[in-house]
Design a protein around this motif. Sequence first.
Motif, PDB file in Angstrom:
ATOM      1  N   GLY A 108      50.644 -13.551  56.691  1.00 47.46           N
ATOM      2  CA  GLY A 108      49.942 -13.139  57.893  1.00 47.46           C
ATOM      3  C   GLY A 108      48.877 -14.160  58.213  1.00 47.46           C
ATOM      4  O   GLY A 108      48.726 -15.167  57.513  1.00 47.46           O
ATOM      5  N   THR A 109      48.129 -13.901  59.277  1.00 51.99           N
ATOM      6  CA  THR A 109      47.075 -14.838  59.677  1.00 51.99           C
ATOM      7  C   THR A 109      45.903 -14.080  60.257  1.00 51.99           C
ATOM      8  O   THR A 109      46.039 -12.950  60.754  1.00 51.99           O
ATOM      9  N   GLU A 110      44.724 -14.710  60.204  1.00 53.86           N
ATOM     10  CA  GLU A 110      43.537 -14.224  60.881  1.00 53.86           C
ATOM     11  C   GLU A 110      43.018 -15.352  61.759  1.00 53.86           C
ATOM     12  O   GLU A 110      42.748 -16.452  61.281  1.00 53.86           O
ATOM     13  N   PHE A 144      55.186 -10.573  60.043  1.00 55.63           N
ATOM     14  CA  PHE A 144      54.030 -11.446  59.863  1.00 55.63           C
ATOM     15  C   PHE A 144      52.843 -10.813  60.580  1.00 55.63           C
ATOM     16  O   PHE A 144      52.867 -10.601  61.784  1.00 55.63           O
ATOM     17  N   GLN A 145      51.784 -10.519  59.841  1.00 53.66           N
ATOM     18  CA  GLN A 145      50.628  -9.831  60.399  1.00 53.66           C
ATOM     19  C   GLN A 145      49.705 -10.799  61.135  1.00 53.66           C
ATOM     20  O   GLN A 145      49.372 -11.863  60.628  1.00 53.66           O
ATOM     21  N   VAL A 146      49.282 -10.416  62.341  1.00 51.31           N
ATOM     22  CA  VAL A 146      48.382 -11.239  63.147  1.00 51.31           C
ATOM     23  C   VAL A 146      47.130 -10.428  63.480  1.00 51.31           C
ATOM     24  O   VAL A 146      47.195  -9.411  64.167  1.00 51.31           O
ATOM     25  N   LEU A 147      45.979 -10.888  62.973  1.00 49.82           N
ATOM     26  CA  LEU A 147      44.691 -10.254  63.242  1.00 49.82           C
ATOM     27  C   LEU A 147      43.780 -11.232  63.962  1.00 49.82           C
ATOM     28  O   LEU A 147      43.895 -12.446  63.785  1.00 49.82           O
ATOM     29  N   LEU A 148      42.860 -10.699  64.760  1.00 50.28           N
ATOM     30  CA  LEU A 148      41.852 -11.519  65.439  1.00 50.28           C
ATOM     31  C   LEU A 148      40.460 -11.142  64.965  1.00 50.28           C
ATOM     32  O   LEU A 148      40.153  -9.952  64.835  1.00 50.28           O
ATOM     33  N   HIS A 149      39.621 -12.137  64.707  1.00 45.54           N
ATOM     34  CA  HIS A 149      38.199 -11.892  64.491  1.00 45.54           C
ATOM     35  C   HIS A 149      37.595 -11.565  65.856  1.00 45.54           C
ATOM     36  O   HIS A 149      37.740 -12.347  66.811  1.00 45.54           O
ATOM     37  N   ALA A 150      36.935 -10.423  65.959  1.00 46.66           N
ATOM     38  CA  ALA A 150      36.607  -9.918  67.290  1.00 46.66           C
ATOM     39  C   ALA A 150      35.291  -9.150  67.290  1.00 46.66           C
ATOM     40  O   ALA A 150      34.725  -8.818  66.245  1.00 46.66           O
ATOM     41  N   ASP A 151      34.832  -8.857  68.507  1.00 47.12           N
ATOM     42  CA  ASP A 151      33.646  -8.051  68.768  1.00 47.12           C
ATOM     43  C   ASP A 151      33.997  -7.137  69.945  1.00 47.12           C
ATOM     44  O   ASP A 151      34.651  -7.581  70.891  1.00 47.12           O
TER      45      ASP A 151
END
Length: 389
Positions: free
Chosen positions: A160-162, A279-286
């Motif tokens: 996966g990715t961040e 494949f996991q896709v995450l975003l660093h977010a607010d």
Amino acid sequence: MKTSVFLYPWDVVGDPGAAERVAGLGVQQVTLAAAYHSTRALTPRHPARRIVTAEHAAVLYPPDADRWAGRTLRPYPQSWVDAVDAYAEAAGALAGAGLDVHSWVVLAHNSRMGAEHPETSVVNAYGDRYPWAPCIAQPEVRAYLVDLAAEAAVRDGARGTELESCGWYGFAHLHAHDKIAGVGLGDAAQYLMSLCFCPDCRAGYGGQGLDAEELGRAVRRALEPVWSGAGAPEAGWGGVEKLLGADLAAATLRWRTGVARGLQESVVAAVRAAAGTGFQVLLHADPAPYRSGANVGVDPEHILSVADGVVLPCTGDDAAREAVLGPFAGRGGVLAANLTVVRGMGGSPGTLAGDAAHAASLGANELRLYHAGLASGPDLAAVAAALSG
């Protein structure tokens, strides 16, 4: 909860004990940098060094020459880790210790690009360029970021990715020898200082019915009391509206939100196409759409319809966690609470168990701990104790 620690490849390459030491913390995953901005980092346990100076934004693997052939904007390879493929070497060691490995990809944050290609940078209302902040409204920048994401995220062994800085970057930046604290801006004034006035953004404002010259004058007028000593304006979006006027503020946000959403949708689609299923896709977010930086402002409903989840900044008190976790709670997907565990960087490893429990009560279903490579021995011991309890 599933827990991951952040690491740089240089924390592992050349240290035969690093992977087992990280696994011994009691975590299940490592989020390993594949593309990162310039930094100076301690390596307090490495057998051969104590400081790594990453002189510019770079990829920690050999970039694909065919992908980038003939393109003006292309990733810079690293030169400060003695490895042909630092990411692959580190990922292999970590996987060998039984850890899942996900890539960590920093996108719209690149000072070397801004220095070598100044036309790509965000330009504020005073005409000052921010070389660390590529303007994501520019087609060539967007194309570069989409291809970088697909290449850097989908490395061998990554499950996966961040994605960090997958949106607007602006005024706020931890810069070398910073001298900007003399005037307190607050997030409302920082929003105005982050509005871009490059040719593409000027045209974009026109599409919102705004005249870019008049908007620039309005921004400068709104900020004049701040420079004159009136102090930071009211916090939050309400402060932006008071500075700029509700209609004008809303029009600028419509432009920026549309650009950011388009980039995020394209980036996630490109990563999924390169990785295939599972494949996991995450975003660093607010959750405040007007914010820019490493944790980009998003609309919770929209971003969870695009990505598999988010990583949210949760270091601080209960109110800080509630502010960022609350808008995402109950919407499904991964909700990862990012907690700093380095005391020297404002973290509190000694309260990790309680902070994690509070985050879970607010809907968090995973933890991210920043940063296992930078933390002292006592900090890591506190982390291991909290996770074992």
